[in-house]
Motif scaffolding. Structure first.
Motif, PDB file in Angstrom:
ATOM      1  N   TYR B   5       7.958 -22.309 -17.700  1.00 21.30           N
ATOM      2  CA  TYR B   5       9.390 -22.577 -17.784  1.00 21.30           C
ATOM      3  C   TYR B   5       9.953 -22.872 -16.409  1.00 21.30           C
ATOM      4  O   TYR B   5      10.794 -23.755 -16.232  1.00 21.30           O
ATOM      5  CB  TYR B   5      10.134 -21.386 -18.404  1.00 21.30           C
ATOM      6  N   ARG B   6       9.449 -22.131 -15.420  1.00 22.64           N
ATOM      7  CA  ARG B   6       9.915 -22.380 -14.067  1.00 22.64           C
ATOM      8  C   ARG B   6       9.533 -23.790 -13.636  1.00 22.64           C
ATOM      9  O   ARG B   6      10.325 -24.522 -13.053  1.00 22.64           O
ATOM     10  CB  ARG B   6       9.284 -21.363 -13.132  1.00 22.64           C
ATOM     11  N   MET B   7       8.301 -24.172 -13.953  1.00 16.50           N
ATOM     12  CA  MET B   7       7.844 -25.523 -13.601  1.00 16.50           C
ATOM     13  C   MET B   7       8.698 -26.565 -14.279  1.00 16.50           C
ATOM     14  O   MET B   7       9.123 -27.538 -13.653  1.00 16.50           O
ATOM     15  CB  MET B   7       6.401 -25.731 -14.046  1.00 16.50           C
ATOM     16  N   ALA B   8       8.942 -26.377 -15.576  1.00 21.02           N
ATOM     17  CA  ALA B   8       9.721 -27.367 -16.320  1.00 21.02           C
ATOM     18  C   ALA B   8      11.124 -27.465 -15.721  1.00 21.02           C
ATOM     19  O   ALA B   8      11.669 -28.561 -15.562  1.00 21.02           O
ATOM     20  CB  ALA B   8       9.805 -26.975 -17.790  1.00 21.02           C
ATOM     21  N   LEU B   9      11.693 -26.308 -15.349  1.00 20.14           N
ATOM     22  CA  LEU B   9      13.028 -26.315 -14.775  1.00 20.14           C
ATOM     23  C   LEU B   9      13.052 -27.068 -13.455  1.00 20.14           C
ATOM     24  O   LEU B   9      13.878 -27.962 -13.227  1.00 20.14           O
ATOM     25  CB  LEU B   9      13.468 -24.866 -14.537  1.00 20.14           C
ATOM     26  N   ARG B  10      12.085 -26.742 -12.582  1.00 23.98           N
ATOM     27  CA  ARG B  10      12.061 -27.398 -11.270  1.00 23.98           C
ATOM     28  C   ARG B  10      11.805 -28.883 -11.410  1.00 23.98           C
ATOM     29  O   ARG B  10      12.395 -29.699 -10.694  1.00 23.98           O
ATOM     30  CB  ARG B  10      10.968 -26.775 -10.412  1.00 23.98           C
ATOM     31  N   LEU B  11      10.914 -29.210 -12.323  1.00 28.32           N
ATOM     32  CA  LEU B  11      10.597 -30.612 -12.549  1.00 28.32           C
ATOM     33  C   LEU B  11      11.839 -31.352 -13.002  1.00 28.32           C
ATOM     34  O   LEU B  11      12.150 -32.439 -12.505  1.00 28.32           O
ATOM     35  CB  LEU B  11       9.512 -30.703 -13.620  1.00 28.32           C
ATOM     36  N   SER B  12      12.574 -30.750 -13.954  1.00 26.95           N
ATOM     37  CA  SER B  12      13.793 -31.403 -14.425  1.00 26.95           C
ATOM     38  C   SER B  12      14.773 -31.583 -13.285  1.00 26.95           C
ATOM     39  O   SER B  12      15.332 -32.667 -13.100  1.00 26.95           O
ATOM     40  CB  SER B  12      14.469 -30.578 -15.513  1.00 26.95           C
ATOM     41  N   LEU B 149      12.822 -39.210 -19.364  1.00 30.69           N
ATOM     42  CA  LEU B 149      12.876 -37.837 -18.870  1.00 30.69           C
ATOM     43  C   LEU B 149      12.167 -36.837 -19.773  1.00 30.69           C
ATOM     44  O   LEU B 149      11.279 -36.126 -19.331  1.00 30.69           O
ATOM     45  CB  LEU B 149      14.333 -37.411 -18.694  1.00 30.69           C
ATOM     46  N   PRO B 150      12.568 -36.757 -21.063  1.00 31.70           N
ATOM     47  CA  PRO B 150      11.887 -35.774 -21.916  1.00 31.70           C
ATOM     48  C   PRO B 150      10.398 -36.068 -22.061  1.00 31.70           C
ATOM     49  O   PRO B 150       9.590 -35.143 -22.131  1.00 31.70           O
ATOM     50  CB  PRO B 150      12.597 -35.880 -23.264  1.00 31.70           C
ATOM     51  N   ILE B 151      10.040 -37.351 -22.046  1.00 31.78           N
ATOM     52  CA  ILE B 151       8.624 -37.665 -22.168  1.00 31.78           C
ATOM     53  C   ILE B 151       7.859 -37.121 -20.971  1.00 31.78           C
ATOM     54  O   ILE B 151       6.811 -36.486 -21.118  1.00 31.78           O
ATOM     55  CB  ILE B 151       8.402 -39.184 -22.304  1.00 31.78           C
ATOM     56  N   ILE B 152       8.385 -37.358 -19.779  1.00 29.67           N
ATOM     57  CA  ILE B 152       7.688 -36.883 -18.581  1.00 29.67           C
ATOM     58  C   ILE B 152       7.563 -35.365 -18.596  1.00 29.67           C
ATOM     59  O   ILE B 152       6.505 -34.801 -18.343  1.00 29.67           O
ATOM     60  CB  ILE B 152       8.436 -37.337 -17.320  1.00 29.67           C
ATOM     61  N   ILE B 153       8.681 -34.710 -18.935  1.00 31.50           N
ATOM     62  CA  ILE B 153       8.654 -33.250 -18.896  1.00 31.50           C
ATOM     63  C   ILE B 153       7.724 -32.707 -19.972  1.00 31.50           C
ATOM     64  O   ILE B 153       6.935 -31.790 -19.730  1.00 31.50           O
ATOM     65  CB  ILE B 153      10.077 -32.696 -19.037  1.00 31.50           C
ATOM     66  N   GLY B 154       7.803 -33.305 -21.167  1.00 29.64           N
ATOM     67  CA  GLY B 154       6.925 -32.868 -22.249  1.00 29.64           C
ATOM     68  C   GLY B 154       5.465 -33.030 -21.869  1.00 29.64           C
ATOM     69  O   GLY B 154       4.638 -32.138 -22.081  1.00 29.64           O
ATOM     70  N   GLY B 158       2.640 -30.137 -21.510  1.00 27.47           N
ATOM     71  CA  GLY B 158       1.413 -30.218 -22.287  1.00 27.47           C
ATOM     72  C   GLY B 158       0.177 -30.154 -21.408  1.00 27.47           C
ATOM     73  O   GLY B 158      -0.752 -29.382 -21.658  1.00 27.47           O
ATOM     74  N   ILE B 159       0.169 -30.957 -20.355  1.00 35.70           N
ATOM     75  CA  ILE B 159      -0.994 -30.986 -19.473  1.00 35.70           C
ATOM     76  C   ILE B 159      -1.199 -29.631 -18.815  1.00 35.70           C
ATOM     77  O   ILE B 159      -2.315 -29.145 -18.667  1.00 35.70           O
ATOM     78  CB  ILE B 159      -0.817 -32.089 -18.408  1.00 35.70           C
ATOM     79  N   TYR B 160      -0.101 -29.013 -18.431  1.00 38.74           N
ATOM     80  CA  TYR B 160      -0.180 -27.689 -17.820  1.00 38.74           C
ATOM     81  C   TYR B 160      -0.855 -26.713 -18.770  1.00 38.74           C
ATOM     82  O   TYR B 160      -1.785 -26.004 -18.397  1.00 38.74           O
ATOM     83  CB  TYR B 160       1.233 -27.209 -17.484  1.00 38.74           C
ATOM     84  N   ASN B 161      -0.350 -26.669 -20.006  1.00 39.67           N
ATOM     85  CA  ASN B 161      -0.932 -25.729 -20.967  1.00 39.67           C
ATOM     86  C   ASN B 161      -2.419 -25.955 -21.137  1.00 39.67           C
ATOM     87  O   ASN B 161      -3.214 -25.025 -21.206  1.00 39.67           O
ATOM     88  CB  ASN B 161      -0.235 -25.868 -22.322  1.00 39.67           C
ATOM     89  N   GLN B 162      -2.769 -27.241 -21.200  1.00 42.13           N
ATOM     90  CA  GLN B 162      -4.164 -27.586 -21.398  1.00 42.13           C
ATOM     91  C   GLN B 162      -5.004 -27.123 -20.216  1.00 42.13           C
ATOM     92  O   GLN B 162      -6.063 -26.525 -20.378  1.00 42.13           O
ATOM     93  CB  GLN B 162      -4.260 -29.106 -21.542  1.00 42.13           C
ATOM     94  N   SER B 163      -4.500 -27.402 -19.007  1.00 42.94           N
ATOM     95  CA  SER B 163      -5.314 -27.133 -17.823  1.00 42.94           C
ATOM     96  C   SER B 163      -5.410 -25.661 -17.503  1.00 42.94           C
ATOM     97  O   SER B 163      -6.368 -25.227 -16.879  1.00 42.94           O
ATOM     98  CB  SER B 163      -4.732 -27.851 -16.608  1.00 42.94           C
TER      99      SER B 163
END
Lengths: 138, 430
Positions: B5-12, B149-154, B158-163
């Protein structure tokens, strides 16, 4: 590629759309090579208007003479294109081998426009024919 | 906050302005190009007319079918000097055929002919198409931005979870790890170097800690064992002194005191031995038996021993409750819980022993809460009471750990409450 990017940035720094607009200049503001070319080859003509377009390495100069001729020069003042709509192309400009060639191949035609790049000359005749000649004498 | 969540927030936070800037730059560049095209066509048109004028040829119609129009006006030299520049501007132009006024772009040039007469040439071309085009591009860019935007964040999430799956596998394993208990090895089927390193390091750390634990247990066990002999010898010598030597009252008194002290050392040593035996799983045999009689017996025993304290002990037990465990260990468990209650209750206090829903509760009156974190530690005692080894609750804890039973302490309504779940069924011993 880099030039292209810089052009984009430049066109922001100046007014929008101003990058491609023409601006009127006086004859004296042309590069000296261009001025010499005009006075040598078109001694009796007056300048109807002289214009510049672009900046720095992308600058081109256009001179319209009062007899209807349009001359285009690059940033250093070397001529790029000479268009004469009214049969008044001065032959002093055209290399000898080209005039000879045209006199032979197209005796009835006269040259409307001549332009050049690094390698070739390009000639348009009044009957629509387009010819190209490489720069070495051949 | 979870890392994702922190990553998604910072990324946004980073992307929203960045992509907005990009989109704006892109839009203005395209808009400029469109304007440039319009201006280029004006320049061409203007040159065309100029050449015709200079060659005294017939001029094109003032207004051709495409709604481009031009006008030539002779002007004075002063006027030409006052307006040296070529001008481009937007204005409304009246189109006679359509009888309408429409937005257009106009370019003005001043030139002179061979007789030195100045003319002002105005050419204009309608711009509503250009405007429409720009508006269309603007809406497309906004739509793209909102989509991108949502595509990039999504995608990033996803990649994070996978990795990071191996990381979460390790975290899960850590959650389930209890020191002193046997465990599955650290999961390590990833080929990512960092996680490999992490897992191997975790495994080694666990192994080291386990080994240390093991060695410590063994040490205590060995030490206690070794102590038994010298303690016995000492006791015997004291006996011999009492019996064989001619001692006076005072000397006998001293030796008796020494004997008492020795007894408590012996008791302590025995308890330590018992403790290590339990922790080393040296009581593997379980039987199935009814625990209720055992509880009742102990209660009666301690009622007798501590009758002088005049305590009131109530029992609430089912008629029968079968458990599956080692009976000696069961005895140790009950013994220590119940004895503690009797020892640590003030005179005339009350004790309650209940067995409900498979949970045994021993509660007694108290004044202040005990430290729930530490009371089950060895040698932790609130006050040095006579007869207390400080190991009673440690023993209780060892037995419950043997059978993975739930052991709790609470201080409720001014009473200390100890609760243990009893192993009704075959429990996994470890």
């Amino acid at each position: 590629m880099l030039k292209w990017y810089l052009m984009i940035i430049l066109s922001f720094v100046m007014k929008t759309s101003a990058a491609d607009q023409e601006r009127r200049i006086s004859f004296d503001n042309l590069p000296s090579m261009a001025q010499t070319f005009v006075t040598d080859n078109f001694p009796s003509q007056k300048v109807a208007i002289a214009k510049a377009e672009g900046y720095l390495w992308n600058t081109t100069y256009t001179v319209m003479l009062t007899n209807g001729n349009k001359l285009t020069f690059d940033k250093d003042g070397k001529w790029q294109k000479i268009a004469c709509s009214y049969k008044n192309m001065p032959l002093s400009i055209i290399p000898q081998y080209i005039t000879t060639n045209i006199a032979k191949q197209h005796p009835e035609a006269h040259i409307r426009e001549i332009s050049r790049d690094e390698k070739n000359f390009y000639v348009k005749l009044n009957d629509g024919t387009m010819l190209s000649f490489s720069k070495q004498n051949n | 906050m979870r890392l994702i969540y922190r990553m998604a927030l910072r990324l946004s936070l980073a992307l929203i302005p960045l992509i907005a800037i990009w989109a704006a730059v892109f839009y203005f560049t395209v808009a400029d190009q469109i304007n440039d095209e319009a201006d280029d066509s004006l320049e061409d048109y203007s040159e065309l007319i100029m050449i015709r004028v200079l060659g005294n040829r017939q001029l094109p119609p003032l207004n051709d079918g495409s709604n481009n129009s031009y006008s030539i006006t002779p002007v004075s030299a002063e006027y030409a000097n006052e307006h040296p520049d070529i001008e481009y501007y937007d204005a409304e132009v009246y189109i006679p055929e359509k009888r309408e006024t429409e937005p257009a772009r106009i370019m003005t040039t001043i030139f002179q002919d061979s007789e030195g007469r100045f003319y002002e040439l105005k050419v204009s071309t309608p711009t509503f198409e250009k405007d429409d085009l720009q508006k269309a591009i603007l809406s497309l860019i906004v739509a793209l931005y909102l989509l991108l935007l949502p595509i990039i964040i999504g995608l990033t999430v996803g990649i994070y979870n996978q990795s990071l799956k191996p990381l979460y596998a390790l975290l899960n394993w850590l959650d389930g790890y209890k020191p002193g208990k046997s465990h599955t090895p650290v999961p390590n089927d990833t080929d990512i170097k960092e996680f490999n390193k992490l897992n191997v390091a975790a495994q080694k750390a666990v192994e080291r800690s386990e080994q240390f634990h093991e060695r410590q247990k063994q040490f205590i066990g060995n030490a206690s064992h070794e102590l038994q002999t010298p303690l016995a010898v000492l006791g015997n010598r004291m006996e011999w002194m009492l019996n064989s030597m001619n001692l006076n009252e005072e000397q006998m008194g001293e030796i008796m005191k020494m004997k008492r002290t020795l007894s408590s050392i012996v008791r302590l040593n025995k308890t330590l031995l018992l403790l290590t035996k339990i922790e080393n799983n040296q009581f593997p045999d379980s039987n199935r038996f009814d625990i209720v009689p055992m509880i009742e017996e102990q209660k009666e025993l301690y009622d007798e021993i501590y009758a002088h304290k005049e305590l009131d002990c109530r029992v609430t037990l089912p008629t029968k409750f079968e458990v599956t465990m080692n009976d000696s260990l069961a005895s140790v468990l009950l013994d220590n819980l119940i004895k503690n209650a009797y020892i640590h209750t003030a005179d005339k206090g009350s004790i309650a022993i209940t067995l409900e829903n498979g949970t045994l509760k021993v509660s007694n009156d108290g004044v202040a809460p005990l430290d729930g974190e530490h009371i089950f530690d060895r040698f932790y005692r609130n006050s040095g009471k006579e007869g207390s080894t400080g190991l009673g609750l440690a023993l209780v804890k060892a037995v419950t750990e043997c059978y993975s039973l739930d052991l709790r302490y609470e201080f409720k309504e001014k009473r200390h409450v100890f609760s243990v779940t009893l192993p009704e069924n075959e429990t996994k011993e470890n």
